[in-house]
Design a protein around this motif. Structure first.
Motif, PDB file in Angstrom:
ATOM      1  N   ALA A   1      12.751   4.828 -21.430  1.00 28.53           N
ATOM      2  CA  ALA A   1      13.629   3.800 -20.846  1.00 28.53           C
ATOM      3  C   ALA A   1      12.693   2.722 -20.625  1.00 28.53           C
ATOM      4  CB  ALA A   1      14.874   4.063 -20.386  1.00 28.53           C
ATOM      5  N   GLY A   2      11.619   3.044 -19.743  1.00 27.03           N
ATOM      6  CA  GLY A   2      11.052   1.953 -18.972  1.00 27.03           C
ATOM      7  C   GLY A   2      11.103   2.257 -17.499  1.00 27.03           C
ATOM      8  N   HIS A   3      11.629   3.141 -16.962  1.00 24.02           N
ATOM      9  CA  HIS A   3      11.425   3.226 -15.562  1.00 24.02           C
ATOM     10  C   HIS A   3      10.311   3.544 -14.944  1.00 24.02           C
ATOM     11  CE1 HIS A   3      15.854   3.049 -14.030  1.00 24.02           C
ATOM     12  NE2 HIS A   3      16.319   4.101 -15.182  1.00 24.02           N
TER      13      HIS A   3
ATOM     14  N   ASP B   1       5.431  16.038 -14.241  1.00 22.00           N
ATOM     15  CA  ASP B   1       4.714  16.299 -15.608  1.00 22.00           C
ATOM     16  C   ASP B   1       5.522  15.658 -16.870  1.00 22.00           C
ATOM     17  OD1 ASP B   1       3.527  18.665 -14.595  1.00 22.00           O
ATOM     18  OD2 ASP B   1       4.753  20.133 -15.215  1.00 22.00           O
ATOM     19  N   ILE B   2       6.864  15.309 -16.758  1.00 24.80           N
ATOM     20  CA  ILE B   2       7.271  14.176 -17.731  1.00 24.80           C
ATOM     21  C   ILE B   2       6.951  12.953 -17.553  1.00 24.80           C
ATOM     22  CG2 ILE B   2       9.433  13.231 -18.346  1.00 24.80           C
ATOM     23  CD1 ILE B   2       9.377  16.016 -19.132  1.00 24.80           C
TER      24      ILE B   2
ATOM     25  N   PRO C   1       0.740  -1.179   0.047  1.00 22.13           N
ATOM     26  CA  PRO C   1       0.129  -0.023  -0.227  1.00 22.13           C
ATOM     27  C   PRO C   1       0.865   1.391  -0.121  1.00 22.13           C
ATOM     28  CG  PRO C   1      -0.810  -1.681   1.583  1.00 22.13           C
ATOM     29  CD  PRO C   1       0.447  -2.085   1.209  1.00 22.13           C
ATOM     30  N   GLY C   2       0.586   2.109  -0.966  1.00 21.19           N
ATOM     31  CA  GLY C   2       1.511   3.332  -0.986  1.00 21.19           C
ATOM     32  C   GLY C   2       2.465   3.258  -1.904  1.00 21.19           C
ATOM     33  N   LEU C   3       2.816   2.100  -2.547  1.00 17.45           N
ATOM     34  CA  LEU C   3       4.245   2.163  -3.315  1.00 17.45           C
ATOM     35  C   LEU C   3       3.679   1.564  -4.727  1.00 17.45           C
ATOM     36  CD1 LEU C   3       6.551   0.317  -0.731  1.00 17.45           C
ATOM     37  CD2 LEU C   3       6.342   2.785  -1.417  1.00 17.45           C
ATOM     38  N   GLU C   4       2.524   1.475  -4.928  1.00 20.68           N
ATOM     39  CA  GLU C   4       2.012   1.228  -6.453  1.00 20.68           C
ATOM     40  C   GLU C   4       2.390   2.001  -7.414  1.00 20.68           C
ATOM     41  OE1 GLU C   4      -1.369  -0.024  -3.212  1.00 20.68           O
ATOM     42  OE2 GLU C   4      -0.069   1.907  -3.850  1.00 20.68           O
ATOM     43  N   ASP C   5       2.412   3.416  -6.940  1.00 20.13           N
ATOM     44  CA  ASP C   5       2.780   4.445  -7.969  1.00 20.13           C
ATOM     45  C   ASP C   5       3.984   5.336  -7.395  1.00 20.13           C
ATOM     46  OD1 ASP C   5       2.854   6.727  -9.504  1.00 20.13           O
ATOM     47  OD2 ASP C   5       0.909   6.746 -10.133  1.00 20.13           O
ATOM     48  N   ARG C   6       5.131   5.344  -7.665  1.00 18.14           N
ATOM     49  CA  ARG C   6       6.248   5.919  -7.329  1.00 18.14           C
ATOM     50  C   ARG C   6       7.092   6.841  -8.382  1.00 18.14           C
ATOM     51  NH1 ARG C   6       9.659   0.943  -4.930  1.00 18.14           N
ATOM     52  NH2 ARG C   6      11.111   2.702  -4.144  1.00 18.14           N
ATOM     53  N   ARG C   7       6.143   7.427  -9.246  1.00 17.60           N
ATOM     54  CA  ARG C   7       6.734   7.904 -10.486  1.00 17.60           C
ATOM     55  C   ARG C   7       7.790   9.189  -9.892  1.00 17.60           C
ATOM     56  NH1 ARG C   7       2.308   9.239 -13.922  1.00 17.60           N
ATOM     57  NH2 ARG C   7       1.390   7.093 -12.864  1.00 17.60           N
TER      58      ARG C   7
ATOM     59  N   MET D   1       3.670   8.224 -18.804  1.00 16.22           N
ATOM     60  CA  MET D   1       3.493   6.798 -18.024  1.00 16.22           C
ATOM     61  C   MET D   1       2.148   7.062 -17.545  1.00 16.22           C
ATOM     62  SD  MET D   1       5.582   5.039 -14.957  1.00 16.22           S
ATOM     63  CE  MET D   1       4.869   5.887 -13.665  1.00 16.22           C
ATOM     64  N   LYS D   2       1.316   6.460 -18.227  1.00 18.26           N
ATOM     65  CA  LYS D   2      -0.268   6.736 -18.186  1.00 18.26           C
ATOM     66  C   LYS D   2      -0.750   6.059 -16.686  1.00 18.26           C
ATOM     67  CE  LYS D   2      -0.662   9.646 -21.365  1.00 18.26           C
ATOM     68  NZ  LYS D   2      -0.652  11.340 -21.104  1.00 18.26           N
TER      69      LYS D   2
END
Length: 547
Positions: free
Chosen positions: A362-364, A380-381, A88-94, A386-387
């Protein structure tokens, strides 16, 4: 009142300095008992693994190249295992922001708009006793939403939805010399992890998250196994749910680049991915191949993420993480805003945008920044490119990375006198600040930490060792560097907040380093003696009690 009287320590436990009154609840008797269990259970294994690092280095010095381990080929080839799903909370770490654990920094970072905040007890932190224990107090308060404070008429208040907290303890090589157990310093790793886990794990789980960590400086998958054993004992000790811990490993040493899958495998129940610790990786690349003249690099500004060995490392890390269904985190943008010069600031921010675009394409699955002003730029990038919450689906099966590519020392560029001076200035400024208690230092609009200072140190050493010349033909030797050290020492001594006596210590240290047969392993280990309760700034003899 003695330390023993104030907290009734058990036999064998000895502090060399007093515990700050505001940290007594952090270093409670139960917490110290837990630290003692960790030390007595795991310290011998830790020391054995550190000895193994020396054996590997000796083999490298004799010309044996690093390679993927034949004995773990079955782990790398097996399609049947994957790591734990995101916690939980680490699904999206952009976008992750990093920095030390002082109270103001913690509030600002948690409020920065980043997805997570890596609170750092390691490379951006000087391990003074105050920094280590009061940092733990700040994280304890942040996890309980009790960290609001006011200073100089300004209020610092935690937002409704702060970033998710991840903690980086010190590496396996660093001790915590102010706490002795059975006459030996406890590991800095176990001290930082143990205190944070003991005081916060249950609270975090109750709030729907968990104890999350970044693990630095590992050089072998058995070091990851040791961490996994520490996690399992700790979870059992507090009767918590197995697998509640998550840890992201920084791949920031050359040997670890050959063991990425094995490291994930050892931590698979607790893993949340790998991170490209780019600056430490460059430092390790030079240090591990110190006996090879072929690995002499040009100015550190030329050692970019697009040079062959860095590109190979990035591609392999992304492929490895996505194969095992965990996050492949990008590296740090060290730039900070340049005030009062819009043109220079825009050029610096353009570099950040280009770096983050390279990472996301690159896929990060996310990236690091060192300053709150860079959060939106990076977001923003990543938002545009990365949708979803991550890019685990990008398997990079087109990538094949060989051992030769990982160790490829070819880096185009020149050694310039400016590059030499910049390294001298960065090393002196950082070391002097670190001794003074500041491990995160803005220098020339870059946020320098121990890793970038380490690059400066080993580059100056290798240029001297191998009689390199600048692009103008000047031989880099001890005599040439001595005059630059003298000039730059005078400049650094005039900087705000810099104690000239610490600049002198830093200069003497660096001059010894450049003349040595090989550079020492870590400047943080070397300079630790200058901190309170450790060495020349007081051994704590006036506050010791015979426990």
């Amino acid at each position: 009142m003695s330390i023993k009287d104030s907290i009734n320590l058990p036999s064998g436990i000895h502090f060399t300095v007093p515990i700050p009154k505001e940290a007594e609840h952090i270093l409670s008797k139960d917490a110290i008992d837990f630290l003692a269990i960790l030390h007595r259970t795991f310290d011998k294994t830790r020391l054995d693994l550190l000895e193994n690092r020396k054996k590997v280095q000796d083999e490298l010095d004799k010309g044996k190249p690093l390679d993927f381990l034949p004995e773990t080929k079955n782990i790398r080839d097996s399609p049947s295992w994957s790591c734990a799903p995101p916690a939980p909370g680490l699904e999206d770490r952009r976008v992750e922001i990093t920095g030390p654990t002082d109270r103001k920094m913690v509030v600002n970072a948690l409020n920065s708009g980043a997805k997570t905040f890596m609170a750092d007890f390691e490379d951006s932190n000087s391990p003074t006793w105050s920094n280590m224990v009061l940092g733990q107090v700040n994280l304890y308060d942040a996890n309980r939403r009790q960290i609001d404070f006011e200073t100089n008429g300004k209020q610092y208040k935690l937002s409704e939805k702060p970033a998710v907290l991840i903690v980086r303890p010190r590496g396996w090589h660093l001790p915590e010399p102010r706490l002795l157990i059975d006459g030996k310093p406890i590991s800095g790793s176990l001290f930082d992890f143990g205190l944070y886990f003991f005081n916060n794990a249950s609270e975090l789980i109750k709030r729907g998250f968990g104890p999350y960590f970044y693990l630095p400086k590992m050089e072998h998958h058995l070091e990851a196994r040791l961490w996994n054993d520490v996690f399992n004992l700790s979870i059992s000790h507090l009767s918590l749910k197995q697998g509640c811990i998550r840890a992201t490993v920084l791949i920031e040493t050359l040997p670890a680049a050959f063991q990425m899958e094995e490291i994930l495998y050892e931590l698979r129940e607790h893993s949340s991915g790998l991170n490209c610790g780019r600056w430490d990786y460059i430092f390790s690349f030079i240090k591990k191949q110190r006996a090879s003249k072929q690995c002499v690099f040009p100015d550190r500004t030329d050692v970019t993420m697009t040079v062959p060995f860095m590109n190979a490392y990035v591609q392999l890390l992304i492929q490895t993480c996505h194969k095992r269904k965990v996050a492949a985190m990008g590296g740090m943008s060290a730039q900070i805003p340049i005030k009062n010069d819009a043109e220079a600031n825009e050029k610096a921010m353009a570099k950040v945008r280009a770096d983050k675009l390279r990472e996301v394409t690159a896929g990060h699955d996310g990236t690091w920044v060192a300053h709150p002003a860079l959060v939106k730029i990076a977001l923003d990038i990543f938002n545009e490119n990365m949708k979803g919450p991550n890019q685990y689906f990008i398997r990079r099966e087109d990538v094949t990375v060989t051992a030769k590519q990982i160790a490829d020392p070819s880096v185009p560029g020149k050694i310039t006198e400016k590059g030499v001076r910049d390294n001298v200035s960065a090393a002196l400024s950082y070391c002097a600040a670190w001794i003074s208690g500041n491990g995160c230092v803005p220098i020339n609009y870059l946020m320098e930490d121990a890793a970038t200072a380490e690059i400066a140190r080993v580059q100056l050493w290798q240029w001297t060792k191998y009689s390199s010349k600048t692009d103008s033909g000047k031989l880099i030797d001890a005599s040439y560097l001595q005059s630059i050290f003298s000039e730059e020492s005078s400049k650094v001594s005039q900087l705000p907040g810099i104690d000239p006596s610490n600049v002198k210590i830093a200069s003497e240290y660096m001059n010894k380093q450049i003349k040595s047969e090989f550079p020492s392993d870590f400047l943080t280990s070397d300079l630790l003696i200058h901190l309170e309760g450790v060495g020349t700034k007081g051994t704590g003899s006036t506050s010791k009690s015979n426990l």
